[in-house]
Design an enzyme around this catalytic site. Structure first.
Site, PDB file in Angstrom:
ATOM      1  N   ASP A 106       0.877  -1.181   0.000  1.00  0.00           N
ATOM      2  CA  ASP A 106       0.000   0.000   0.000  1.00  0.00           C
ATOM      3  C   ASP A 106       0.913   1.230   0.000  1.00  0.00           C
ATOM      4  O   ASP A 106       1.971   1.205   0.625  1.00  0.00           O
ATOM      5  CB  ASP A 106      -0.873   0.004   1.266  1.00  0.00           C
ATOM      6  CG  ASP A 106      -2.156   0.806   1.090  1.00  0.00           C
ATOM      7  OD1 ASP A 106      -3.243   0.249   1.306  1.00  0.00           O
ATOM      8  OD2 ASP A 106      -2.064   2.002   0.742  1.00  0.00           O
ATOM      9  N   ASN A 107       0.494   2.273  -0.696  1.00  0.00           N
ATOM     10  CA  ASN A 107       1.296   3.508  -0.652  1.00  0.00           C
ATOM     11  C   ASN A 107       0.745   4.486   0.387  1.00  0.00           C
ATOM     12  O   ASN A 107       1.264   5.597   0.533  1.00  0.00           O
ATOM     13  CB  ASN A 107       1.364   4.179  -2.039  1.00  0.00           C
ATOM     14  CG  ASN A 107       0.012   4.690  -2.502  1.00  0.00           C
ATOM     15  OD1 ASN A 107      -1.003   4.469  -1.837  1.00  0.00           O
ATOM     16  ND2 ASN A 107      -0.012   5.372  -3.636  1.00  0.00           N
ATOM     17  N   ARG A 164       3.442 -14.125 -15.167  1.00  0.00           N
ATOM     18  CA  ARG A 164       4.820 -14.610 -14.952  1.00  0.00           C
ATOM     19  C   ARG A 164       4.899 -15.597 -13.799  1.00  0.00           C
ATOM     20  O   ARG A 164       5.645 -16.550 -13.831  1.00  0.00           O
ATOM     21  CB  ARG A 164       5.748 -13.432 -14.647  1.00  0.00           C
ATOM     22  CG  ARG A 164       6.243 -12.678 -15.863  1.00  0.00           C
ATOM     23  CD  ARG A 164       7.470 -11.835 -15.500  1.00  0.00           C
ATOM     24  NE  ARG A 164       7.304 -11.027 -14.293  1.00  0.00           N
ATOM     25  CZ  ARG A 164       6.688  -9.846 -14.237  1.00  0.00           C
ATOM     26  NH1 ARG A 164       6.187  -9.319 -15.318  1.00  0.00           N
ATOM     27  NH2 ARG A 164       6.580  -9.181 -13.094  1.00  0.00           N
ATOM     28  N   TYR A 170     -12.053   7.649 -12.252  1.00  0.00           N
ATOM     29  CA  TYR A 170     -12.295   6.368 -11.569  1.00  0.00           C
ATOM     30  C   TYR A 170     -12.985   5.384 -12.516  1.00  0.00           C
ATOM     31  O   TYR A 170     -12.462   4.310 -12.799  1.00  0.00           O
ATOM     32  CB  TYR A 170     -13.146   6.620 -10.333  1.00  0.00           C
ATOM     33  CG  TYR A 170     -13.328   5.408  -9.445  1.00  0.00           C
ATOM     34  CD1 TYR A 170     -12.249   4.849  -8.774  1.00  0.00           C
ATOM     35  CD2 TYR A 170     -14.590   4.850  -9.261  1.00  0.00           C
ATOM     36  CE1 TYR A 170     -12.415   3.744  -7.941  1.00  0.00           C
ATOM     37  CE2 TYR A 170     -14.762   3.752  -8.420  1.00  0.00           C
ATOM     38  CZ  TYR A 170     -13.678   3.205  -7.766  1.00  0.00           C
ATOM     39  OH  TYR A 170     -13.846   2.121  -6.944  1.00  0.00           O
TER      40      TYR A 170
END
Ligand code: UDP
Length: 318
Positions: A31-32, A112, A151
């Site tokens: 989370d930033n 990946r 958004y």
């Protein structure tokens, strides 16, 4: 299982984190902290199966890769994004980027790592809908240049990126369209109707009803939503598709205001404010797909969910 949760310190992300830890999994949360908060994961932080990195998945995906190392996640729950109209209005570019670039990072990594992805999209994909209730087959009615477009349209791009990856690159996953959800840990000042009305009621202020209050929403308690997400993640029957998760009990905003006032034990007192532009007039999920495929439907009645939420709001600093 090892699970990567983006937006782990947010409202829904932190509840997901707690649930996956309780179910015995290893959780890597990222989370930033733009709109999330460490307080939401204070309990998780003490858990030995939880690892947290503070990073922006848009420009620091390398930090995520580094934290993952050789222990590849089997599941990515991509929940990072500002989500309230006030928050995404304040952070429009961050919102555009996390749902576009952040979603690309998550989907490409899932390929990946041979992981499954569950992408948190939104009922906002339907915009101001012309079809009621909204089924997954409905394409929506979205203003691409309006104030909510940062958004709506970025979530729609995210859906396009994930669905194209599922169709062409055999990415395993499901897209969720999440309808209005409420519960403990919503930020008191996120500007959404649930925290606004509860805080106003608890402070003895009039409730700010936008427009004439006849617009509708359908509110799902967070525990019900989390159960729906967990079931989606283990289901193979929803591979490559979209599913609505929400509570189909539709109410006008004015009815909702009266209910909050009643449960907070205050007299109903409203002030009417201008309707924000492009505010959807009606919103209600059709949840037939979730009912049939997942055997899921919301259990918590609005009265009970609101009682719990008001209690949680009271218990924190007003
Ligand atoms: N709303 C309101 N008063 C408030 C906040 C919101 O009447 O203080 C209305 C808003 O106009 C919308 C509905 O409540 O019709 C739900 O708004 P919210 O911001 O919670 O989320 P949305 O469903 O619009 O994303």
């Amino acid at each position: 299982m090892r699970v990567l949760i983006t937006g782990a310190a947010g409202f829904i992300g932190s509840h997901l984190t707690d649930r996956y830890l309780a179910d015995g999994h290893n959780v890597l949360g990222v989370d930033n902290l733009l709109t999330g908060s460490k307080a939401n994961i204070s309990k998780a932080m003490t858990h030995e199966r939880f690892q947290f990195i503070e990073a922006d998945i848009v420009d620091r995906w390398d930090a995520v890769e580094k934290a993952v190392g050789d222990s590849l996640p089997e599941l990515i729950l991509h929940f990072a994004s500002p989500a309230s109209p006030v928050d995404y209005g304040n952070h429009p570019f961050e919102t555009l980027e996390v749902n576009a670039i952040g979603t690309k990072h998550c989907a490409d990594a899932a390929l990946r790592w041979n992981a499954k992805i569950v992408y948190a999209s939104t009922s906002e994909s339907y915009g101001d809908p012309l079809e009621h209730p909204q089924r997954e087959s409905y394409w929506g009615h979205v203003n691409p240049v309006g104030p909510r477009s940062c958004y709506d349209e970025s979530k729609r791009f995210g859906e396009a990126y994930v669905s194209t990856s599922m169709r062409i690159r055999q990415l395993r996953g499901t897209i969720l369209r999440i309808f209005n959800t409420y519960g403990p840990r919503m930020r008191h000042d996120d500007g959404r109707v649930v925290p606004n009305f509860i805080m106003q009621a608890l402070r003895g202020e009039p409730l700010t009803v936008y427009g004439n209050g006849k617009q509708t929403r359908s509110f799902c308690y967070v525990d019900d939503l989390i159960e729906g997400i967990v079931r989606t993640a283990v289901s193979n029957a929803l591979q490559g598709t979209v599913v609505n998760l929400g509570n189909p009990e539709e109410r006008t905003i004015e009815e909702f205001a009266r209910e909050v006032a009643r449960l907070a034990n205050v007299a109903f007192n409203a002030v009417y404010r201008p309707m924000p532009p492009d505010d959807p007039g009606r919103r209600c999920p059709n949840i037939d797909r979730a009912r049939t495929v997942l055997g899921w439907e919301p259990k918590v009645k609005l009265e009970e969910g609101l009682r719990r939420t008001i209690e949680a709001f009271r218990a924190t600093n007003l």
